[in-house]
Design an enzyme around this catalytic site. Structure first.
Site, PDB file in Angstrom:
ATOM      1  N   ASP A 176     -22.553  11.453 -44.586  1.00 50.78           N
ATOM      2  CA  ASP A 176     -22.059  12.928 -45.080  1.00 50.78           C
ATOM      3  C   ASP A 176     -23.231  13.739 -45.958  1.00 50.78           C
ATOM      4  OD1 ASP A 176     -20.632  15.046 -45.520  1.00 50.78           O
ATOM      5  OD2 ASP A 176     -19.160  14.248 -46.901  1.00 50.78           O
ATOM      6  N   ASP A 235     -26.334  18.788 -49.875  1.00 48.30           N
ATOM      7  CA  ASP A 235     -25.960  17.949 -51.149  1.00 48.30           C
ATOM      8  C   ASP A 235     -25.024  16.909 -50.647  1.00 48.30           C
ATOM      9  OD1 ASP A 235     -23.788  19.758 -50.367  1.00 48.30           O
ATOM     10  OD2 ASP A 235     -22.760  19.649 -52.243  1.00 48.30           O
ATOM     11  N   HIS A 286     -18.194   9.866 -48.637  1.00 47.17           N
ATOM     12  CA  HIS A 286     -17.938   9.665 -50.001  1.00 47.17           C
ATOM     13  C   HIS A 286     -17.499   8.358 -50.446  1.00 47.17           C
ATOM     14  CE1 HIS A 286     -16.607  14.081 -50.191  1.00 47.17           C
ATOM     15  NE2 HIS A 286     -17.366  13.976 -49.352  1.00 47.17           N
ATOM     16  N   GLU A 296     -21.723  21.959 -50.958  1.00 51.40           N
ATOM     17  CA  GLU A 296     -20.598  21.998 -50.417  1.00 51.40           C
ATOM     18  C   GLU A 296     -19.426  20.991 -50.931  1.00 51.40           C
ATOM     19  OE1 GLU A 296     -17.823  20.354 -46.950  1.00 51.40           O
ATOM     20  OE2 GLU A 296     -19.210  19.206 -48.308  1.00 51.40           O
ATOM     21  N   GLU A 297     -19.935  19.995 -51.780  1.00 49.14           N
ATOM     22  CA  GLU A 297     -19.157  18.739 -52.009  1.00 49.14           C
ATOM     23  C   GLU A 297     -18.204  19.384 -53.572  1.00 49.14           C
ATOM     24  OE1 GLU A 297     -18.261  16.618 -50.230  1.00 49.14           O
ATOM     25  OE2 GLU A 297     -20.072  15.904 -49.047  1.00 49.14           O
ATOM     26  N   HIS A 326     -24.807  20.711 -44.795  1.00 49.58           N
ATOM     27  CA  HIS A 326     -25.015  21.038 -46.131  1.00 49.58           C
ATOM     28  C   HIS A 326     -26.190  19.895 -46.716  1.00 49.58           C
ATOM     29  CE1 HIS A 326     -22.404  17.662 -47.069  1.00 49.58           C
ATOM     30  NE2 HIS A 326     -21.746  17.879 -46.266  1.00 49.58           N
ATOM     31  N   GLU A 380     -21.143  18.299 -39.580  1.00 49.96           N
ATOM     32  CA  GLU A 380     -20.264  17.446 -40.329  1.00 49.96           C
ATOM     33  C   GLU A 380     -19.814  15.901 -39.474  1.00 49.96           C
ATOM     34  OE1 GLU A 380     -18.801  16.995 -43.302  1.00 49.96           O
ATOM     35  OE2 GLU A 380     -19.195  19.083 -44.040  1.00 49.96           O
TER      36      GLU A 380
END
Lengths: 363, 363
Positions: B96, B72, B328, B126-127, B70, B156
Site C-alpha cells: 500500500d 505516502d 497497514h 492519503e493515509e 498516493h 490501490e
C-alpha cells in the site's frame, strides 16, 4: 501549630476545623491540633498512629463505646474559609465531616466522667483508596485499640439521625468477546458491542431484592457504571467490557454477592475487581443507644467504615450532623441545629442521663 | 536527491520506492525523486502541486485516462529496508502502495506514445485526515488537471484484480440519555448504559441490505465501533454514546444514508459526524478497460479515493498489485507476479494492443 479551643461552642469549633485544611494525605496539621487539644485533657490517654489520633478513657467502666470520625476532606472547591449564614456552617468539609469531628471533640472535653468508657478515634485518608484508610490501618496494625469496644458510633453525616449498618458493594467487569473485522466486511467478524446489548438489557430488566433485617429494608442494586468498547473507527470491536457496581444487603457475604453476579451472567467472563461486605444493623445490641438518640433508625444503603467495625466484631451505627447528599459538593454545609442536637443527645447518653423525648427521625 | 531509474525492472523500482521513506506529511523526498524522473521524459508535461506530482501527455488523442497513486505510507513498523524473498517484495508500503506506484512510473517511462492521452497523478497524504488528502486538494484547487479524463484507474492494492466503484460511509453517534444517581440509590436515576442495550440489540438484529449494481453486489453494513459510558465507579451514568460506522451502496446518496440511520433510531439523538458518498461502478463506461485487464470485476466495499473521481464526474476503478488485507500491517508485501501482471496488462491496454486472454478474477 493551630490551637483548638475545645471549650468553645460547637459552632465555633466546627468553623475552626473547616478553616484548618486537611485534604486527604495532608492531615498532619489537623492531627497535630487534635492531638495537642486532647493531650491537654487529663482524663484521656492519647496515642498518635501516623496522622491518626486515638484517645481513651480508662475509668474501668463495664462498657466501652468507640466514637470515630475521619480528619480528611475531598479537595477544596472554592469553598474556604468557613462562613456562618442562615443557621448553617458553610465550607469545605463542613458536612463531611468536620461538624461530626467538632461534636466528638466537644464530648471528649466536656464529659470527663462518662458512664461508660470511651475511645475516640480521629483518622486519616477516608476519602481515598481503601488501602490508605487510617481506620483500616489501625485495625490491621493495632486492633486492640478498637476491639475492646462494645459498640461504635461513626460520625458520618446522617441528617442527625441514625443510619444502621451498611450495605456491601461489589465491582465486576462483564467481558463480552467477539472477533475483529474491517467494518467494510463486518460480517467476517463478531461485534462484541452488539453482543453486549444482551448484558445491558439484562441489567435493565433486573429487579434488585429488598432485604429486611431488624425491620430495616436494605434495597439492593446492580448498575452498569461504565461501558467500554472500541478499537478504531473502521474496526468491528472484539471486546466490550461492562463494569457493574452492585450493592448488597449486609446479610449476604461477599462470596454470596460474587456468586449472585456470576449467576446472572453465566455465559460471560466475570472479573470481580472489588467486593466488600457490609455491616448488619445489630439493633439488638445498639437499640438502647438508638432509643437514647431519639431517632427512628434507617438502613444505611451506601458503604461506610462501620463495615470495618463489623469486621472486628464491634456493632456500629452511623450518626452525625449534616445531609449526606451534600457530601463532596462545593456548596456543602452543616446545619447549626444538627450540631447542637448531636452534641446534646450524645452528651446526655454518655453521662448516663435519661434520653430526651424522640422528636422524629430526621429534620 | 534520490534518482529513480525508471528503466529498471518493476521489482527493482518497487524496492527503490520502499527504500525511500515517505510517511504521511514527509513526502518531499519521494515527490522530488518522482518529479525529477518524470521531468526527464520529454513526452510528459510535469507540474508540482505541494508534494503532489502531475504529469500529462498532450498527444491530442480522442480519450484520456488518469492513473493515480498516493506517495505516502503509514508509519514504519520495523519493516525497512525492502527485502525480496519468496517471490515477494517485503517492506513498508510495498503493498500500500509502492508496488502500484512502480507500475505507474514504469508506464510513464515505457509508453511514450499511448493510444489515449494519459494523466499521471502521484499525491500526498492519503493515509491521514481527509482534509490533507493531496488528491482532494488538487480536486479543490486545480480541478482542470483531473476533470478532462474519461476514466481513472486508482492503483490501490486490489489483488491485481479490478474492484469497481466503492461504497460510501457514515459515522454517527447515537446518544442515549438518563439521569445520574448514586449507585447506592440507583432507583433515583435512569441508567443510560442500561437503556443503550436496546440500541446495541437493534444493531445486532439489523440485517444490512445487499444492493446489486451493474451485476455487482454491494453488501452494506452498520457496526457499533465504540461504546462510551461512565462517570465514576459509584455513579449511575446519565449518558451512553454508541458510535456506529455504516457502509452504504454507491447508489445511495449521503442524505439517504443519513436518513436511513436516523430512521433506525428515531427515539434517540443521532449526531452524524461524517458522511461521504461512494462511487458507482459505471461498468458501462469502464467495461472495455475491465475486459482488457482480463479480470472479473468485484465490488469495492471499502471507501477509496475513486469516490473523489466520481464526485468530479470521472468514472474510476481500483486496480493494483497487492492483497488489500495486508495494507497497514508490519508484514506487508507485494507479489512479484502481481507487479508484472499489472504492468503488462496496463501497458498493452495503453498501447492499444489486444487484451491478453482472461485468466480469472484474482490470484
Amino acid at each position: 501549630m493551630t490551637r483548638l479551643d475545645l471549650t468553645a461552642d460547637v459552632v465555633g469549633l466546627t468553623r475552626a476545623l473547616v478553616d484548618l485544611p486537611s485534604e486527604s494525605g495532608r492531615e498532619a496539621d489537623i492531627a497535630d491540633a487534635v492531638e495537642g487539644a486532647l493531650r491537654a485533657l487529663p482524663h484521656l490517654a492519647v496515642e498518635r498512629v501516623g496522622d491518626c489520633v486515638v484517645a481513651r478513657t480508662g475509668l474501668g467502666r463495664s462498657g466501652r463505646v468507640l466514637i470515630a470520625g475521619h480528619l480528611d476532606t475531598v479537595p477544596a472547591a472554592g469553598n474556604l474559609p468557613s462562613r456562618l449564614a442562615d443557621g448553617r456552617v458553610h465550607g469545605l468539609g463542613a458536612c463531611d465531616m468536620k461538624g461530626g469531628l467538632a461534636v466528638a471533640l466537644r464530648l471528649a472535653a466536656t464529659v470527663p466522667e462518662p458512664a461508660r468508657d470511651v475511645t475516640f478515634v480521629f483518622y486519616e485518608c477516608e476519602e481515598v483508596d481503601a488501602e490508605r484508610n487510617g481506620l483500616g490501618r489501625i485495625a490491621a496494625a493495632r486492633p486492640g485499640l478498637l476491639q475492646d469496644a462494645d459498640l461504635a458510633i461513626l460520625m458520618e453525616p446522617s441528617d442527625a439521625g441514625v443510619e444502621a449498618g451498611c450495605q456491601g458493594f461489589l465491582t465486576a467487569d462483564i467481558v463480552v468477546r467477539g472477533a475483529r473485522a474491517h467494518t467494510a466486511r463486518a460480517w467476517r467478524g463478531t461485534n462484541a458491542a452488539h453482543k453486549a446489548g444482551r448484558v445491558l438489557q439484562r441489567l435493565d430488566a433486573h429487579v434488585p431484592e429488598r432485604v429486611v433485617i431488624d425491620g430495616l429494608e436494605y434495597r439492593e442494586g446492580l448498575s452498569a457504571v461504565a461501558v467500554r468498547a472500541g478499537v478504531a473507527g473502521n474496526v468491528v470491536p472484539d471486546e466490550c467490557v461492562v463494569t457493574v457496581n452492585g450493592r448488597f444487603a449486609p446479610s449476604r457475604s461477599p462470596a454470596e454477592a460474587e456468586a449472585y453476579v456470576r449467576g446472572l451472567f453465566p455465559e460471560y467472563e466475570v472479573r470481580i475487581t472489588e467486593v466488600v461486605g457490609g455491616a448488619l444493623p445489630h439493633l439488638d445490641r445498639v437499640g438502647a443507644l438508638v432509643r437514647a438518640l431519639g431517632a427512628e433508625p434507617r438502613p444505611k444503603l451506601g458503604w461506610t467504615d462501620v463495615a470495618r467495625f463489623a469486621a472486628l466484631g464491634v456493632p456500629a451505627l452511623n450518626y452525625g450532623p449534616g445531609d449526606p447528599s451534600l457530601a463532596h459538593t462545593a456548596g456543602e454545609y452543616v446545619p447549626v441545629d444538627h450540631l447542637r442536637r448531636c452534641e446534646s443527645r450524645l452528651s446526655a447518653w454518655l453521662r448516663g442521663s435519661r434520653p430526651a423525648p424522640a422528636t422524629g427521625a430526621t429534620v
